[in-house]
Design an enzyme around this catalytic site. Structure first.
Site, PDB file in Angstrom:
ATOM      1  N   THR A   1       0.855  -1.203   0.000  1.00 45.72           N
ATOM      2  CA  THR A   1       0.000   0.000   0.000  1.00 45.72           C
ATOM      3  C   THR A   1       0.877   1.235   0.000  1.00 45.72           C
ATOM      4  O   THR A   1       1.903   1.253   0.669  1.00 45.72           O
ATOM      5  CB  THR A   1      -0.845   0.038   1.293  1.00 45.72           C
ATOM      6  OG1 THR A   1      -1.793  -1.014   1.215  1.00 45.72           O
ATOM      7  CG2 THR A   1      -1.558   1.368   1.477  1.00 45.72           C
TER       8      THR A   1
ATOM      9  N   ARG B   1     -14.006  -7.156   0.836  1.00 46.10           N
ATOM     10  CA  ARG B   1     -13.016  -7.164   1.929  1.00 46.10           C
ATOM     11  C   ARG B   1     -12.358  -5.784   2.038  1.00 46.10           C
ATOM     12  O   ARG B   1     -12.002  -5.161   1.044  1.00 46.10           O
ATOM     13  CB  ARG B   1     -11.951  -8.218   1.641  1.00 46.10           C
ATOM     14  CG  ARG B   1     -10.820  -8.302   2.674  1.00 46.10           C
ATOM     15  CD  ARG B   1      -9.612  -7.475   2.254  1.00 46.10           C
ATOM     16  NE  ARG B   1      -8.476  -7.641   3.176  1.00 46.10           N
ATOM     17  CZ  ARG B   1      -7.407  -6.868   3.154  1.00 46.10           C
ATOM     18  NH1 ARG B   1      -7.302  -5.883   2.293  1.00 46.10           N
ATOM     19  NH2 ARG B   1      -6.429  -7.067   4.008  1.00 46.10           N
TER      20      ARG B   1
ATOM     21  N   GLY C   1      -9.247  -3.658   4.126  1.00 47.64           N
ATOM     22  CA  GLY C   1      -8.077  -3.789   4.996  1.00 47.64           C
ATOM     23  C   GLY C   1      -7.914  -2.583   5.899  1.00 47.64           C
ATOM     24  O   GLY C   1      -8.859  -1.830   6.160  1.00 47.64           O
TER      25      GLY C   1
ATOM     26  N   THR D   1       1.706  -0.531   6.069  1.00 44.34           N
ATOM     27  CA  THR D   1       1.424  -1.441   4.963  1.00 44.34           C
ATOM     28  C   THR D   1       1.685  -2.849   5.475  1.00 44.34           C
ATOM     29  O   THR D   1       2.484  -3.045   6.389  1.00 44.34           O
ATOM     30  CB  THR D   1       2.270  -1.096   3.715  1.00 44.34           C
ATOM     31  OG1 THR D   1       2.036  -2.058   2.689  1.00 44.34           O
ATOM     32  CG2 THR D   1       3.755  -1.042   4.017  1.00 44.34           C
TER      33      THR D   1
ATOM     34  N   GLY E   1      -3.542  -6.197   6.422  1.00 42.61           N
ATOM     35  CA  GLY E   1      -4.516  -5.329   7.072  1.00 42.61           C
ATOM     36  C   GLY E   1      -5.203  -5.979   8.255  1.00 42.61           C
ATOM     37  O   GLY E   1      -5.431  -5.349   9.292  1.00 42.61           O
TER      38      GLY E   1
HETATM   39  N1  ASP Z   1      -2.529  -3.173   4.109  1.00 38.31           N
HETATM   40  C1  ASP Z   1      -3.187  -3.485   2.866  1.00 38.31           C
HETATM   41  C2  ASP Z   1      -4.436  -4.242   3.110  1.00 38.31           C
HETATM   42  O1  ASP Z   1      -4.442  -5.110   3.955  1.00 38.31           O
HETATM   43  C3  ASP Z   1      -2.347  -4.278   1.955  1.00 38.31           C
HETATM   44  C4  ASP Z   1      -1.061  -3.667   1.614  1.00 38.31           C
HETATM   45  O2  ASP Z   1      -0.405  -3.029   2.415  1.00 38.31           O
HETATM   46  O3  ASP Z   1      -0.722  -3.818   0.459  1.00 38.31           O
HETATM   47  O4  ASP Z   1      -5.384  -4.012   2.412  1.00 38.31           O
END
Ligand code: ASP
Length: 320
Positions: free
Chosen positions: A154, A182, A184, A205, A208
């Site tokens: 993210t 879903r 996150g 990141t 999630g």
């Molecule tokens: N934290 C994000 C999520 O769970 C995923 C990511 O960091 O790419 O949606």
């Protein structure tokens, strides 16, 4: 009163171009809100970043569902969206919603309808390349009865400006192959992001589902407020959450964070290898760092040319 300063930090290498551009602007008194939003928009628009915006990877049904958030650390205004489809820049939508007194966190159909009614650009966010990634992943995991979930990316960006305002934003396509609907941590206040102009800001990141169990970004800002340095706050929060997850939940997913204080000091911590971040401050030229995590201690060094070349080659390589 501390001397006014500026700084901007982001998860991952992908934010570097935005960070470099924002560093020019922040020096010229452009505000943190504009810097964060513009830098995230650049990541959203770049088709080869497969975890954010245009080119982001789809859910289990092959549909790209995007999450984003924006927080202003002075006014505490928050705007967020989740599961939006075919809106070009979710971060612009989140920023706009942060100006609303009510209905500032919107999801799915309602968010999309509102975005269209308010003139936000619509765009097919599923690229050919993302479709190929999806087909490959499907072949290699779901069709063989294996779990498709792995990796993360993210974009989260926090900035301090010369006026003393601190802002933070996030944008993501979330977990690749997630179930439709879903959501996150990224659009969730305190988990994916938090900013308080009296203290600093943090953004996360990783998985999630686990980042949310510890309200990780809020906790980092809270610890900075109690006097920890950004690095101490980031590291201790990641370590404590990982330990609690292992002890009480039986496993811990990827947890990676960056943070910045109102003085422009920054920190980064992770429990994985190869987490990268991009940073620029009044005292620090724009740079990309790659983290190593050893026994609960994160160290980082400047990304080498070799690392950068391999990165570029990887994100543009044909998908076979
Ligand atoms: N934290 C994000 C999520 O769970 C995923 C990511 O960091 O790419 O949606």
């Amino acid at each position: 009163m501390n001397k006014p300063t500026w700084g901007i930090i982001a998860t991952w290498r992908m934010a570097f171009d935005g960070i470099a551009a924002a560093s020019q602007q922040l020096q010229c008194e452009v505000n943190a809100e504009a810097a964060v939003v513009q830098a995230i928009k650049m990541v959203e628009d770049y088709p080869f970043y497969k975890s954010v915006g245009f080119g982001g990877l789809p859910n289990e049904k092959g549909i790209v569902e995007l999450d984003a958030a924006f927080m202003h650390g002075t006014t505490m205004a928050i705007g967020a969206v989740a599961s939006v489809r075919d809106i070009a820049n979710p971060i612009l939508l989140a920023q706009r919603l942060s100006q609303e007194r009510f209905n500032s966190f919107m999801v799915g159909e309602g968010a999309i309808e509102w975005a269209i009614a308010n003139g936000f650009e619509q765009k097919n966010m599923l690229t050919e390349r993302a479709k190929q990634h999806y087909a490959k992943k499907y072949r290699e995991t779901i069709s063989q009865g294996l779990s498709p979930y792995s990796g993360h990316d993210t974009v989260g960006i926090a900035a301090v400006d010369l006026q003393g305002d601190i802002c933070v934003g996030t944008s993501t396509s979330g977990l690749f192959m997630k179930r439709p609907g879903r959501v996150g941590d990224s659009p969730v206040s305190g988990s994916g992001y938090y900013a308080d102009s009296d203290i600093g800001a943090a953004t996360a990141t990783g998985l999630g589902e686990d980042l949310m169990k510890g309200c990780i970004s809020y906790e980092i800002v809270r610890r900075m407020g109690e006097g920890m340095s950004p690095q101490q706050a980031a590291q201790s929060t990641v370590n404590d959450l990982e330990a609690r997850l292992l002890k009480r939940y039986g496993r811990a997913g990827d947890l990676s964070v960056v943070c910045i204080s109102k003085d422009g000091e920054f920190g980064a911590a992770t429990n994985i290898e190869n987490f990268s971040f991009s940073v620029a401050t009044a005292a620090h030229e724009p740079a990309i760092y790659v983290c190593t995590c050893d026994n609960g201690e994160t160290t980082y060094e400047r990304a080498s040319q070799e690392w950068l070349d391999a990165y570029q080659a990887r994100i543009t390589a044909p998908i076979v």
